[in-house]
Design a protein around this motif. Structure first.
Motif, PDB file in Angstrom:
ATOM      1  N   GLY A 162       1.553   6.116   7.509  1.00 37.88           N
ATOM      2  CA  GLY A 162       1.199   6.067   8.926  1.00 37.88           C
ATOM      3  C   GLY A 162       2.432   5.920   9.802  1.00 37.88           C
ATOM      4  O   GLY A 162       3.570   5.839   9.316  1.00 37.88           O
ATOM      5  N   ARG A 163       2.205   5.881  11.106  1.00 40.31           N
ATOM      6  CA  ARG A 163       3.297   5.837  12.077  1.00 40.31           C
ATOM      7  C   ARG A 163       3.255   4.529  12.850  1.00 40.31           C
ATOM      8  O   ARG A 163       2.258   4.215  13.534  1.00 40.31           O
ATOM      9  CB  ARG A 163       3.149   7.023  13.054  1.00 40.31           C
ATOM     10  CG  ARG A 163       4.215   7.082  14.151  1.00 40.31           C
ATOM     11  CD  ARG A 163       4.075   8.382  14.932  1.00 40.31           C
ATOM     12  NE  ARG A 163       2.716   8.582  15.412  1.00 40.31           N
ATOM     13  CZ  ARG A 163       2.240   8.093  16.557  1.00 40.31           C
ATOM     14  NH1 ARG A 163       3.035   7.375  17.340  1.00 40.31           N
ATOM     15  NH2 ARG A 163       0.998   8.342  16.922  1.00 40.31           N
ATOM     16  N   PRO A 164       4.315   3.676  12.713  1.00 40.02           N
ATOM     17  CA  PRO A 164       4.324   2.418  13.467  1.00 40.02           C
ATOM     18  C   PRO A 164       4.449   2.672  14.964  1.00 40.02           C
ATOM     19  O   PRO A 164       5.255   3.483  15.393  1.00 40.02           O
ATOM     20  CB  PRO A 164       5.565   1.691  12.928  1.00 40.02           C
ATOM     21  CG  PRO A 164       6.424   2.764  12.359  1.00 40.02           C
ATOM     22  CD  PRO A 164       5.501   3.838  11.880  1.00 40.02           C
ATOM     23  N   VAL A 165       3.611   1.990  15.753  1.00 41.63           N
ATOM     24  CA  VAL A 165       3.626   2.194  17.193  1.00 41.63           C
ATOM     25  C   VAL A 165       4.198   1.013  17.961  1.00 41.63           C
ATOM     26  O   VAL A 165       4.394   1.108  19.165  1.00 41.63           O
ATOM     27  CB  VAL A 165       2.204   2.421  17.707  1.00 41.63           C
ATOM     28  CG1 VAL A 165       2.115   3.564  18.630  1.00 41.63           C
ATOM     29  CG2 VAL A 165       1.170   2.449  16.701  1.00 41.63           C
ATOM     30  N   ILE A 198      -0.211   0.357  13.530  1.00 43.84           N
ATOM     31  CA  ILE A 198       0.242   1.473  12.699  1.00 43.84           C
ATOM     32  C   ILE A 198      -0.799   2.577  12.824  1.00 43.84           C
ATOM     33  O   ILE A 198      -1.958   2.377  12.464  1.00 43.84           O
ATOM     34  CB  ILE A 198       0.437   1.063  11.228  1.00 43.84           C
ATOM     35  CG1 ILE A 198       1.460  -0.071  11.114  1.00 43.84           C
ATOM     36  CG2 ILE A 198       0.873   2.262  10.381  1.00 43.84           C
ATOM     37  CD1 ILE A 198       1.648  -0.594   9.698  1.00 43.84           C
ATOM     38  N   SER A 199      -0.374   3.721  13.350  1.00 38.36           N
ATOM     39  CA  SER A 199      -1.311   4.801  13.633  1.00 38.36           C
ATOM     40  C   SER A 199      -1.540   5.653  12.384  1.00 38.36           C
ATOM     41  O   SER A 199      -0.635   5.872  11.571  1.00 38.36           O
ATOM     42  CB  SER A 199      -0.779   5.683  14.773  1.00 38.36           C
ATOM     43  OG  SER A 199      -1.617   6.806  14.944  1.00 38.36           O
ATOM     44  N   VAL A 232      -4.392   7.607   5.811  1.00 41.73           N
ATOM     45  CA  VAL A 232      -4.842   6.210   5.688  1.00 41.73           C
ATOM     46  C   VAL A 232      -3.640   5.315   5.979  1.00 41.73           C
ATOM     47  O   VAL A 232      -2.714   5.226   5.169  1.00 41.73           O
ATOM     48  CB  VAL A 232      -5.389   5.938   4.275  1.00 41.73           C
ATOM     49  CG1 VAL A 232      -5.816   4.475   4.147  1.00 41.73           C
ATOM     50  CG2 VAL A 232      -6.558   6.857   3.963  1.00 41.73           C
ATOM     51  N   ALA A 233      -3.645   4.681   7.121  1.00 41.58           N
ATOM     52  CA  ALA A 233      -2.530   3.817   7.503  1.00 41.58           C
ATOM     53  C   ALA A 233      -2.508   2.584   6.610  1.00 41.58           C
ATOM     54  O   ALA A 233      -3.528   1.911   6.416  1.00 41.58           O
ATOM     55  CB  ALA A 233      -2.650   3.422   8.961  1.00 41.58           C
ATOM     56  N   LYS A 234      -1.338   2.300   6.063  1.00 43.66           N
ATOM     57  CA  LYS A 234      -1.147   1.122   5.223  1.00 43.66           C
ATOM     58  C   LYS A 234       0.148   0.447   5.617  1.00 43.66           C
ATOM     59  O   LYS A 234       1.128   1.108   5.943  1.00 43.66           O
ATOM     60  CB  LYS A 234      -1.074   1.513   3.738  1.00 43.66           C
ATOM     61  CG  LYS A 234      -2.343   2.112   3.171  1.00 43.66           C
ATOM     62  CD  LYS A 234      -2.157   2.448   1.698  1.00 43.66           C
ATOM     63  CE  LYS A 234      -3.392   3.092   1.107  1.00 43.66           C
ATOM     64  NZ  LYS A 234      -3.210   3.457  -0.324  1.00 43.66           N
ATOM     65  N   GLY A 235       0.144  -0.874   5.561  1.00 47.27           N
ATOM     66  CA  GLY A 235       1.359  -1.595   5.894  1.00 47.27           C
ATOM     67  C   GLY A 235       1.098  -3.071   6.114  1.00 47.27           C
ATOM     68  O   GLY A 235      -0.015  -3.575   5.896  1.00 47.27           O
ATOM     69  N   LYS A 236       2.155  -3.754   6.568  1.00 46.71           N
ATOM     70  CA  LYS A 236       2.118  -5.192   6.781  1.00 46.71           C
ATOM     71  C   LYS A 236       2.636  -5.488   8.174  1.00 46.71           C
ATOM     72  O   LYS A 236       3.723  -5.024   8.544  1.00 46.71           O
ATOM     73  CB  LYS A 236       2.978  -5.885   5.721  1.00 46.71           C
ATOM     74  CG  LYS A 236       3.154  -7.381   5.911  1.00 46.71           C
ATOM     75  CD  LYS A 236       4.084  -7.921   4.835  1.00 46.71           C
ATOM     76  CE  LYS A 236       4.338  -9.408   5.025  1.00 46.71           C
ATOM     77  NZ  LYS A 236       5.294  -9.948   4.007  1.00 46.71           N
ATOM     78  N   VAL A 237       1.839  -6.238   8.946  1.00 45.07           N
ATOM     79  CA  VAL A 237       2.255  -6.633  10.284  1.00 45.07           C
ATOM     80  C   VAL A 237       1.943  -8.114  10.464  1.00 45.07           C
ATOM     81  O   VAL A 237       0.806  -8.542  10.255  1.00 45.07           O
ATOM     82  CB  VAL A 237       1.551  -5.815  11.382  1.00 45.07           C
ATOM     83  CG1 VAL A 237       2.108  -6.201  12.758  1.00 45.07           C
ATOM     84  CG2 VAL A 237       1.684  -4.325  11.141  1.00 45.07           C
ATOM     85  N   ARG A 238       2.975  -8.882  10.843  1.00 47.55           N
ATOM     86  CA  ARG A 238       2.792 -10.315  11.102  1.00 47.55           C
ATOM     87  C   ARG A 238       3.228 -10.611  12.522  1.00 47.55           C
ATOM     88  O   ARG A 238       4.093  -9.910  13.082  1.00 47.55           O
ATOM     89  CB  ARG A 238       3.603 -11.155  10.118  1.00 47.55           C
ATOM     90  CG  ARG A 238       3.114 -11.055   8.688  1.00 47.55           C
ATOM     91  CD  ARG A 238       4.045 -11.782   7.739  1.00 47.55           C
ATOM     92  NE  ARG A 238       4.111 -13.220   7.999  1.00 47.55           N
ATOM     93  CZ  ARG A 238       3.237 -14.114   7.543  1.00 47.55           C
ATOM     94  NH1 ARG A 238       2.210 -13.700   6.799  1.00 47.55           N
ATOM     95  NH2 ARG A 238       3.381 -15.387   7.801  1.00 47.55           N
ATOM     96  N   GLY A 239       2.639 -11.647  13.087  1.00 47.74           N
ATOM     97  CA  GLY A 239       2.983 -12.003  14.449  1.00 47.74           C
ATOM     98  C   GLY A 239       2.683 -13.455  14.750  1.00 47.74           C
ATOM     99  O   GLY A 239       2.014 -14.144  13.977  1.00 47.74           O
TER     100      GLY A 239
END
Length: 397
Positions: free
Chosen positions: A209-212, A226-227, A240-247
């Motif tokens: 996917g594409r991080p936005v 993540i688009s 199928v967007a896959k990834g890790k995002v923390r905030g």
């Protein structure tokens, strides 16, 4: 001289002699061919010795010559042991039956355990084992060699690459190594990864996917992180967007913490109940009656009997009933505040996930009223903030 095993077979009596000419009595008996040993003087000036039953009855002539008198103080040997057994025939038979029963019980299979299986169910393995004669209450000497049983059970389980059968006491342990199959994984539809909460991004890793968004950007709940759209308007592709995002996420808690708490205290009083355990069932044998305590705690400790290193399928269980009482303890204001914040943190970690980290806390408001402390707390947490949103295709795209 000491008594030999032949003396024990004939029967040994311990004799005490008194009065008359004791030394002359002993010397004449020995010269007459009688067997006397362990000859010794007692504190009362008497003589004590041991002899066999047959030689005991030959002492009379020597007693008359020397004027001594004797009496028997102890009896040992096979004749006396046989006499005791005849007197206690029921005890002897019961003892024999006990050991026979113990041997028979230890020769039974009381438990069948299965280890190592994940995909293959226990029921399927136990069914294959039962087809080869392995089941509860089976005579262990009727079973084939463990190596033979392992091959036969493995032939009945196509998803197992190896099967091991091991006998441990009264238990049969079946160890399974399953065949490795490639993980095909679930079929996923195209999707975006969106924010679950308002947050400030601290970490983003896009596998597909594409991080936005970028680090340190502020996002709102529902924003795409993540688009799942790749390419431009003329050449669009969905993945199928896959990834890790923390905030960093802010959580506000309203807490009510009482200034008193109940504390469990052991009084030291207790009662004990004993149970006989066999085949996974417990039968109470002592400590009957109603528990004399209004508040109590029960602690159980089971002891399994062993015989020659083999764990038997029965034993005993000690059940201790401990009296407790609930005392009321008064907390200071600081203790109540700390306890309330700790409860809020525990609740937050349950909701935010095990990888969440509390980076800051701030007490916004505090008030004490009617035996309670009322708090408003702001907790700053670094956590995962992603959730999935399916991509719905529309006509004309």
């Amino acid at each position: 001289m000491k008594g030999t095993w032949m003396h024990w077979v004939k029967g040994i009596v311990t004799v005490r002699a008194r009065g008359g000419e004791l030394e002359s009595f002993v010397n004449q008996a020995l010269q007459g061919g009688l067997e006397l040993w362990s000859i010794r003087r007692t504190s009362e000036g008497q003589l004590e010795f041991e002899t066999t039953i047959g030689h005991f009855f030959r002492l009379r002539p020597y007693l008359k010559r020397t004027g001594c008198r004797i009496h028997v103080t102890d009896r040992n040997g096979l004749p006396f042991w046989g006499l005791k057994v005849r007197r206690r025939i029921f005890f002897g038979v019961g003892l024999l039956l006990f050991f026979v029963g113990l041997y028979l019980l230890s020769s039974l299979v009381w438990n069948v355990q299965v280890n190592g299986n994940i995909r293959i169910s226990d029921e399927q393995i136990l069914k294959a084992a039962e087809a080869e004669g392995i089941h509860q209450l089976q005579w262990s000497f009727k079973l084939d060699d463990p190596a033979v049983l392992s091959k036969r059970i493995a032939a009945r389980l196509p998803d197992a690459s190896w099967v091991g059968v091991e006998k441990k006491g009264t238990s049969i342990v079946i160890n399974i190594v399953e065949s490795t199959k490639p993980d095909q994984g679930p079929l996923l539809s195209p999707r975006h990864l969106i924010a679950t909460d308002d947050a400030v991004i601290t970490e983003i890793q896009a596998d597909t996917g594409r991080p936005v968004v970028k680090r340190n950007m502020r996002v709102k709940k529902g924003d795409i992180l993540i688009s799942g759209w790749l390419g431009d308007e003329t050449n669009m592709q969905t993945v199928v967007a896959k990834g890790k995002v923390r905030g960093i996420v802010w959580h506000e808690y309203d807490i009510v913490s009482p200034l008193t708490e109940k504390v469990k205290v052991y009084t030291g009083l207790s009662t004990t109940k004993w149970h006989v355990v066999a085949g996974g069932r417990a039968l109470q044998v002592s400590g009957f009656g109603k528990t004399p305590y209004s508040e109590y705690e029960v602690v159980q400790r089971e002891e399994q009997l062993t015989w020659h290193g083999i764990k038997l399928p029965f034993g005993r269980m000690k059940e201790s009933v401990l009296e407790v009482r609930l005392d009321e303890r008064t907390l200071t204001k600081e203790e109540a505040v700390t306890k309330g914040i700790q409860q809020a943190k525990a609740d937050l970690m349950t909701k935010a996930g095990s990888d969440a980290v509390i980076v800051a806390e701030k007490l916004l408001h505090e008030k004490t009223d009617n035996g309670k402390v009322y708090l408003k707390v702001l907790l700053e947490v670094e956590q995962s903030i992603v959730t999935e949103m399916p991509i719905v295709s529309t006509q004309g795209e």
